[in-house]
Each structure stands twice: as C-alpha cells, then as structure tokens.
Design an enzyme around this catalytic site. Structure first.
Site, short mmCIF file in Angstrom:
data_model
loop_
_atom_site.label_atom_id
_atom_site.label_comp_id
_atom_site.label_asym_id
_atom_site.label_seq_id
_atom_site.Cartn_x
_atom_site.Cartn_y
_atom_site.Cartn_z
N GLU A 1 0.84 -1.21 0.00
CA GLU A 1 0.00 0.00 0.00
C GLU A 1 0.87 1.26 0.00
OE1 GLU A 1 -1.56 1.75 3.47
OE2 GLU A 1 -1.13 0.02 4.74
N LYS B 1 -5.54 10.69 0.72
CA LYS B 1 -5.63 9.33 1.30
C LYS B 1 -6.91 8.71 0.75
CE LYS B 1 -6.51 7.18 5.82
NZ LYS B 1 -6.62 7.44 7.27
N VAL C 1 -5.27 0.14 3.15
CA VAL C 1 -5.43 -1.33 3.13
C VAL C 1 -6.67 -1.71 2.34
CG1 VAL C 1 -5.98 -3.33 4.59
CG2 VAL C 1 -4.18 -1.73 5.29
N ASP D 1 -16.79 5.47 14.32
CA ASP D 1 -15.55 5.45 13.53
C ASP D 1 -14.98 4.04 13.47
OD1 ASP D 1 -13.22 5.93 12.19
OD2 ASP D 1 -12.49 7.51 13.52
N SER E 1 -12.86 1.69 10.55
CA SER E 1 -12.20 1.77 9.24
C SER E 1 -12.92 0.96 8.18
CB SER E 1 -10.76 1.27 9.37
OG SER E 1 -10.16 1.26 8.10
N ALA E 2 -13.00 1.52 6.99
CA ALA E 2 -13.53 0.76 5.85
C ALA E 2 -12.60 -0.39 5.47
CB ALA E 2 -13.73 1.69 4.65
N ASP E 3 -11.41 -0.44 6.07
CA ASP E 3 -10.56 -1.63 5.86
C ASP E 3 -11.34 -2.89 6.24
OD1 ASP E 3 -8.48 0.13 5.28
OD2 ASP E 3 -7.29 -0.38 7.05
N LYS F 1 -3.11 -1.31 15.55
CA LYS F 1 -2.48 -0.50 16.59
C LYS F 1 -3.36 -0.41 17.82
CE LYS F 1 1.06 2.06 14.55
NZ LYS F 1 0.86 2.26 13.12
N1 PSU Z 1 -2.24 1.60 10.58
C1 PSU Z 1 -0.93 1.86 10.70
N2 PSU Z 1 -0.32 2.67 9.78
C2 PSU Z 1 -1.00 3.19 8.73
C3 PSU Z 1 -2.39 2.87 8.60
C4 PSU Z 1 -2.95 2.07 9.53
O1 PSU Z 1 -0.31 1.37 11.62
O2 PSU Z 1 -0.42 3.94 7.93
C5 PSU Z 1 -3.13 3.35 7.38
C6 PSU Z 1 -3.42 2.17 6.45
O3 PSU Z 1 -3.34 2.63 5.12
C7 PSU Z 1 -4.87 1.84 6.78
C8 PSU Z 1 -5.42 3.22 7.05
O4 PSU Z 1 -5.55 1.19 5.74
O5 PSU Z 1 -4.38 3.87 7.78
C9 PSU Z 1 -6.70 3.18 7.84
O6 PSU Z 1 -7.19 4.47 7.94
P1 PSU Z 1 -8.68 4.72 8.47
O7 PSU Z 1 -8.64 4.34 9.92
O8 PSU Z 1 -8.93 6.18 8.24
O9 PSU Z 1 -9.57 3.83 7.65
MN MN Z 2 -12.11 6.31 10.35
#
Ligand code: PSU
Ligand code: MN
Length: 311
Positions: A26, A87, A107, A139, A141-143, A160
């Site tokens: 990524e 992003k 991701v 909140d 993540s869409a992951d 994390k």
């Molecule tokens: N976790 C990490 N480092 C990162 C990310 C997540 O330890 O850089 C990044 C990854 O690209 C992950 C994204 O897909 O943050 C998730 O962001 P959000 O929570 O806004 O969906």
């Molecule tokens: Mn989010």
C-alpha cells in the site's frame, strides 16, 4: 494490463501472467503513515525486501487519476514527497480518478485493486479497525468491511493499540475474515508483541499458510480476506511502559485538538513518532519489513505449489 482506469507495470503484469509470486504493497503508509524524509527510503526498502524473498513488489497508488499497480521509482518518490496527496479508501477512488488526483491507497483500496488483478498476497504494517470511541462516533475503518468482501491474504502485525482491538477482532469475525497467527495464538499488538487477545488458529511456516490459501481456493466459498498476524519478537517491541504513556497522551490530544475522521490515524501515528523520539518509527519499519519478507515467502510457497498442480 493497461486500460484507462488501471495501469499495471510491465514487470508485475509479466509475473501475474506467468503465475509467478507478486506481493501488493500500500502507499498510505508511505504518504501518511511514516514521517518524511524516512518514508521514501522505507518504501524502497519494503520493495527490495519483497524481491530479496523471491517475489515481485507491486506498490499501488493513484497518479493523475490513474490507479497504478507497481509504481515506478519516480511515482513512488512523488507520492512520498508531494504535498496534497490524498488518502484514498475504496469509496474515494472514482471521485479521485475523475478529478485526476494523486493519491495513496489504504489497506481497503489496495486490497480491492490487488484482488481485482489476481494478486493473492498483500503486505502492510497494521490494519485499520474499530476506534476506541466507536460507540459514539461510529468510527470504524472501511478496511474491515472491504476485507470482508475481498479474497486476498493480508500480512500485518495486527492493529495499533490506538484502536479498540477486541472490538476489531469481533468485527473481523462477523465479516467472515479469517485470522491466523504466525507462530502464535496471541493476536499481536503492532508495537507490542501481544495485544492480550487470543486467536483460534496459528500456522508456523509459509508452506502451511500456502496450504490454507490452496484450501480456500479449493473450497470456493470464501469471499473475505485471510489475515496473517505476524508479531514482532519481544526483544524488538516498543517498551510497553513508554507505549502506554504515549498512547494515553495521544488519545487525550485527539479531543484537545478536535481531530476526527480519517485524520485520526495519521495524527496518532505522528504523535507516537514524536513522543518516542523515533523509537516507534524504528519498530514500525521493522514490522513492515518483516511482513514484506513473510508475504513474499507465502506468495512464493503458494505459487510454487499451484504451479505443480495441473489446472
Ligand atoms: N495503521 C498503521 N499505519 C497506517 C495505517 C494504519 O499502523 O499507515 C493506514 C493504512 O493505510 C490503513 C489506514 O488502511 O491507515 C486506515 O485508515 P482509516 O482508519 O482512516 O480507515
Ligand atoms: Mn475512520
């Protein structure tokens, strides 16, 4: 493959056509997850690590509205150094393409694009997940939802501790995402070897994981991802006492500075890097390189096995 939406670097396209191992990577960790100027050096080291372990790296991102699978060095440099790199999660991809934006894939979007091209393994650092205050903010993540509908193997070090790890594991279960610990049944905590949460399954070698992938393909009922959770050895983890202090402070900072939405993850990562005087960065880089190496080994084991089975 080259069409107006997705451009695949020749080396990657050739490897895919030959059934040779490819590992997707990524670009959000490069553009938004790691501090400059180290981010570009790390991005190159990740790719080299994949090569050293026998696979072709395909870092994914968007350049001038085109999704690129296998960014070249100039493109990687651009996404690592330019201002205004967006992003991009999956929902952003088409809007960004129409606007001819430059963007980094998360991701979620990296998995979706990689799977579409038939890439079977993807290496990252940590997944996005359920945030600690999700009951109020929603909140998540869409992951997670994307991994619930994207058949690809993702090597990571868990999520994390800035997130609600237990809730994230529950959501992965609901979404039908398989989670296998590498050499452990303790779900890793990214900076820390052990998040305190247990897993049902573990595998000890790349060959065992390739067998899981082969079984998934043979069963042909899996539409979600397979997560391989690869912990750091304890000797390399961040000092747990320092970790807990910095985390508490970072979470308080979110509220104080009014940080919300997709800015939350980059804010907390930057906070860790600053407040640990670089120690968290060292650990973060180590995690990504170890995951890249394991992903390449899994891809190699899987494609070697697949090549010996008549179609
Ligand atoms: N976790 C990490 N480092 C990162 C990310 C997540 O330890 O850089 C990044 C990854 O690209 C992950 C994204 O897909 O943050 C998730 O962001 P959000 O929570 O806004 O969906
Ligand atoms: Mn989010």
């Amino acid at each position: 493959m080259t069409d107006s939406a997705i451009r695949c670097r020749d080396e990657v396209a050739a490897a895919l056509a030959a059934g040779a191992p490819v590992v997707a990577l990524e670009s959000t960790i490069v553009s938004h997850g790691l501090p400059r100027p180290q981010n570009l050096t790390v991005a190159r080291r990740i790719e080299q690590t994949v090569r050293d372990h026998g696979a072709v790296p395909a870092t994914i991102g968007m350049i001038d509205g085109t999704l690129v699978v296998g960014l070249d060095d100039a493109e990687l440099t651009h996404l690592a150094t330019a201002d205004g790199v967006a992003k991009l999660s999956v929902r952003d991809l088409a809007v960004a393409a129409a606007a001819r934006a430059d963007g980094a894939t998360t991701v979620a979007s990296t998995s979706a694009v990689a799977a579409r091209l038939g890439i079977t393994v993807f290496a990252t650092g940590g997944l996005g997940g359920v945030h600690r205050d999700a009951q109020q903010t929603y909140d998540e993540s869409a992951d997670l939802t994307t991994l619930g509908q994207t058949p690809i193997t993702v090597v990571c070090a868990g999520v994390k501790s800035i997130l609600d790890v237990g809730a994230t594991l529950e959501r992965l279960e609901t979404l039908g995402v398989s989670v296998v610990g590498y050499g452990t049944r303790r779900f890793p905590g990214f900076y820390l070897t052990d998040s305190g949460f247990l897993l049902d399954w573990s595998a000890d070698t790349p060959t065992e994981l390739a067998a899981v992938m082969a079984a998934r393909r043979a069963q042909d009922v899996h539409r979600a991802a397979l997560i391989v959770a690869n912990p750091l050895p304890e000797s390399e983890q961040l000092d747990p006492v320092l970790h807990d202090a910095v985390l508490t402070e970072g979470l308080a900072g979110l509220e104080r500075d009014g940080i919300a939405g997709k800015a939350v993850t980059p804010y907390l990562l930057a906070h860790f890097h600053e407040r640990t005087q670089g120690a968290s960065l060292t650990v973060n880089v180590e995690i990504i390189l170890r995951n890249a190496a394991l992903a390449a080994q899994i891809a190699t084991a899987y494609h070697t096995a697949a090549a010996s089975i008549p179609a």
